[in-house]
Design an enzyme around this catalytic site. Structure first.
Site, mmCIF file in Angstrom:
data_model
loop_
_atom_site.group_PDB
_atom_site.id
_atom_site.type_symbol
_atom_site.label_atom_id
_atom_site.label_comp_id
_atom_site.label_asym_id
_atom_site.label_seq_id
_atom_site.Cartn_x
_atom_site.Cartn_y
_atom_site.Cartn_z
ATOM 1 C CE LYS A 128 -4.397 -1.602 1.502
ATOM 2 N NZ LYS A 128 -5.586 -1.391 2.291
ATOM 3 C CE LYS A 211 -6.194 -7.520 -1.273
ATOM 4 N NZ LYS A 211 -7.599 -7.125 -1.216
ATOM 5 C CE LYS A 214 -13.351 -2.697 1.278
ATOM 6 N NZ LYS A 214 -12.179 -2.622 2.156
HETATM 7 P P1 ATP Z 1 -8.555 -2.178 0.630
HETATM 8 O O1 ATP Z 1 -8.067 -2.127 -0.787
HETATM 9 O O2 ATP Z 1 -9.141 -0.891 1.132
HETATM 10 O O3 ATP Z 1 -7.535 -2.780 1.587
HETATM 11 P P2 ATP Z 1 -9.843 -4.741 0.437
HETATM 12 O O4 ATP Z 1 -10.685 -5.049 -0.745
HETATM 13 O O5 ATP Z 1 -8.487 -5.340 0.530
HETATM 14 O O6 ATP Z 1 -9.810 -3.162 0.584
HETATM 15 P P3 ATP Z 1 -10.289 -5.147 3.282
HETATM 16 O O7 ATP Z 1 -11.267 -4.296 4.017
HETATM 17 O O8 ATP Z 1 -8.838 -4.827 3.442
HETATM 18 O O9 ATP Z 1 -10.693 -5.139 1.728
HETATM 19 O O10 ATP Z 1 -10.524 -6.662 3.674
HETATM 20 C C1 ATP Z 1 -11.793 -7.140 4.145
HETATM 21 C C2 ATP Z 1 -11.851 -8.650 4.064
HETATM 22 O O11 ATP Z 1 -11.957 -9.055 2.688
HETATM 23 C C3 ATP Z 1 -10.605 -9.361 4.613
HETATM 24 O O12 ATP Z 1 -11.028 -10.535 5.266
HETATM 25 C C4 ATP Z 1 -9.822 -9.712 3.393
HETATM 26 O O13 ATP Z 1 -8.979 -10.829 3.572
HETATM 27 C C5 ATP Z 1 -10.943 -10.011 2.406
HETATM 28 N N1 ATP Z 1 -10.498 -9.783 1.035
HETATM 29 C C6 ATP Z 1 -10.085 -8.599 0.516
HETATM 30 N N2 ATP Z 1 -9.776 -8.735 -0.772
HETATM 31 C C7 ATP Z 1 -9.980 -10.047 -1.080
HETATM 32 C C8 ATP Z 1 -9.837 -10.816 -2.262
HETATM 33 N N3 ATP Z 1 -9.406 -10.246 -3.374
HETATM 34 N N4 ATP Z 1 -10.152 -12.123 -2.230
HETATM 35 C C9 ATP Z 1 -10.605 -12.707 -1.083
HETATM 36 N N5 ATP Z 1 -10.764 -12.035 0.072
HETATM 37 C C10 ATP Z 1 -10.466 -10.724 0.085
HETATM 38 MG MG MG Z 2 -7.214 -4.828 2.173
#
Ligand code: ATP
Ligand code: MG
Length: 350
Positions: A128, A211, A214
């Site tokens: 990040k 990955k 969001k």
């Molecule tokens: P950001 O980019 O803001 O970090 P994010 O999409 O990574 O957002 P988080 O809020 O960090 O989302 O993670 C929330 C949950 O979703 C965690 O349990 C994380 O492991 C899961 N998660 C996030 N992205 C993925 C993905 N691509 N596949 C499976 N699980 C995911």
């Molecule tokens: Mg995340």
């Protein structure tokens, strides 16, 4: 008859009752990755008879800049996504982190337990912060200690997460272990990450080595839970893939990350194994597979986005749910943080 008594194996968590904690950052639109890796499984766990505590981690979200109005909307929308995905506030505790002050308090105590060397190994910070780490917030660096506090504040023993959060849960175990050792107590459990299902790491639709997130600047890289049917179909149609047909067995996907990602997504949405999906589509090209995947995704996500919209019509009700959840969470967390101060030698006299 033998008089030896059989003692059960000693596990680090033997003295703790099973309890699940997990969270999601309200840092943008929730994605298909969040749904398959987290939300869908949160709802399943709630119905397995274990106490479940779910949190919108707004204090994690602000480790990168959030517009205040957007953060408010995203927090309520994420709450709606939890409920629409099957998290029932009468069965699970659902709240936003900043309403329970003990998260920040325990995070500070853990900042003094966690070692710099441990933090320096965290891949999420490197991903990040990127090349410009000097400009990243101190909060982004300290993120894992706050996450350890989130989990250990409830003496949670299990943490359902996607594969990307495994390292943070392992760090949480290290913090629990070091705290217990430093103070000669058995106060914090060592929680287990629960990383289950066919889609524990959903990849970006534009880049099979990244990955789905969001916070990815490219909207085309992800399916948002609020995307309409046409947008979902278009994003899958444009998803990067190779030109080969689907193989006969899953082994044939090992060098094909984009194809493997789409197969895993299909499997997780359909509650099938990836092997079953490959068996069904063996020899078919993406011209056949992508529309089938889009139809399946629309089928599963449309009811969720419809319900989210309905819930967002009444944010007062969402706020009421979060407030009540925060009170329930606080009732568990407050005695645990107070006891932590006590163990560490802080005078408590009011
Ligand atoms: P950001 O980019 O803001 O970090 P994010 O999409 O990574 O957002 P988080 O809020 O960090 O989302 O993670 C929330 C949950 O979703 C965690 O349990 C994380 O492991 C899961 N998660 C996030 N992205 C993925 C993905 N691509 N596949 C499976 N699980 C995911
Ligand atoms: Mg995340």
């Amino acid at each position: 008859m033998s008089d030896t008594t059989v003692t059960p194996p000693v596990t680090p968590n033997a003295n703790f009752k099973p309890r699940i904690f997990s969270g999601i950052q309200p840092s943008g639109n929730l994605t298909l990755g969040n749904y398959l890796g987290a939300l869908k499984r949160f709802a399943q766990k709630q119905d397995e008879g274990i106490e479940t505590i779910y949190c919108l981690v707004d204090m994690h979200a602000i480790t990168v800049w959030q517009d205040p109005e957007a953060l408010r909307r995203q927090t309520r929308e994420a709450a709606a996504a939890f409920i629409a995905s099957g998290v029932d506030p009468s069965k699970s505790i659902l709240f936003n982190q900043s309403q329970v002050g003990a998260h920040a308090e325990l995070a500070w105590l853990f900042n003094c337990t966690a070692r710099l060397g441990w933090m320096n190994r965290m891949t999420q910070f490197k991903d990040k912060a990127g090349k410009n780490a000097e400009k990243a917030s101190l909060g982004l660096y300290a993120y894992p200690a706050l996450m350890a506090a989130d989990i250990l504040l409830y003496h949670a023993t299990m943490v359902p997460v996607g594969e990307d959060q495994k390292q943070h849960v392992e760090l949480t175990r290290d913090i629990a272990n070091k705290f217990n050792h430093d103070f000669g107590v058995d106060f914090f459990p060592e929680p287990e990450p629960l990383i289950e299902g066919a889609a524990t790491r959903v990849m970006s639709l534009r880049d099979g080595s990244k990955k789905m997130s969001k916070s990815d600047p490219s909207d085309a890289s992800r399916i948002n839970l609020t995307d309409d049917a046409d947008t979902i179909a278009k994003k899958f149609r444009k998803a990067r893939t190779d030109a080969e047909p689907l193989p006969e067995t899953v082994d044939g996907l090992s060098e094909r990350p984009e194809a493997r990602n789409l197969v895993n997504i299909y499997a997780a949405l359909a509650d099938m194994t990836s092997a079953q999906v490959v068996a069904e589509f063996a020899g078919k090209g993406f011209g056949d597979f992508k529309p089938a995947l889009a139809d399946l995704a629309v089928d599963k996500l449309a009811p969720i986005s419809t319900e989210m919209k309905r819930l967002m019509d009444d944010v007062t009700e969402i706020d009421r749910i979060l407030g009540k959840g925060a009170e329930q969470a606080d009732a568990i967390a407050r005695p645990i943080v107070e006891k932590t101060y006590d163990i560490m030698g802080m005078v408590r006299s009011r």
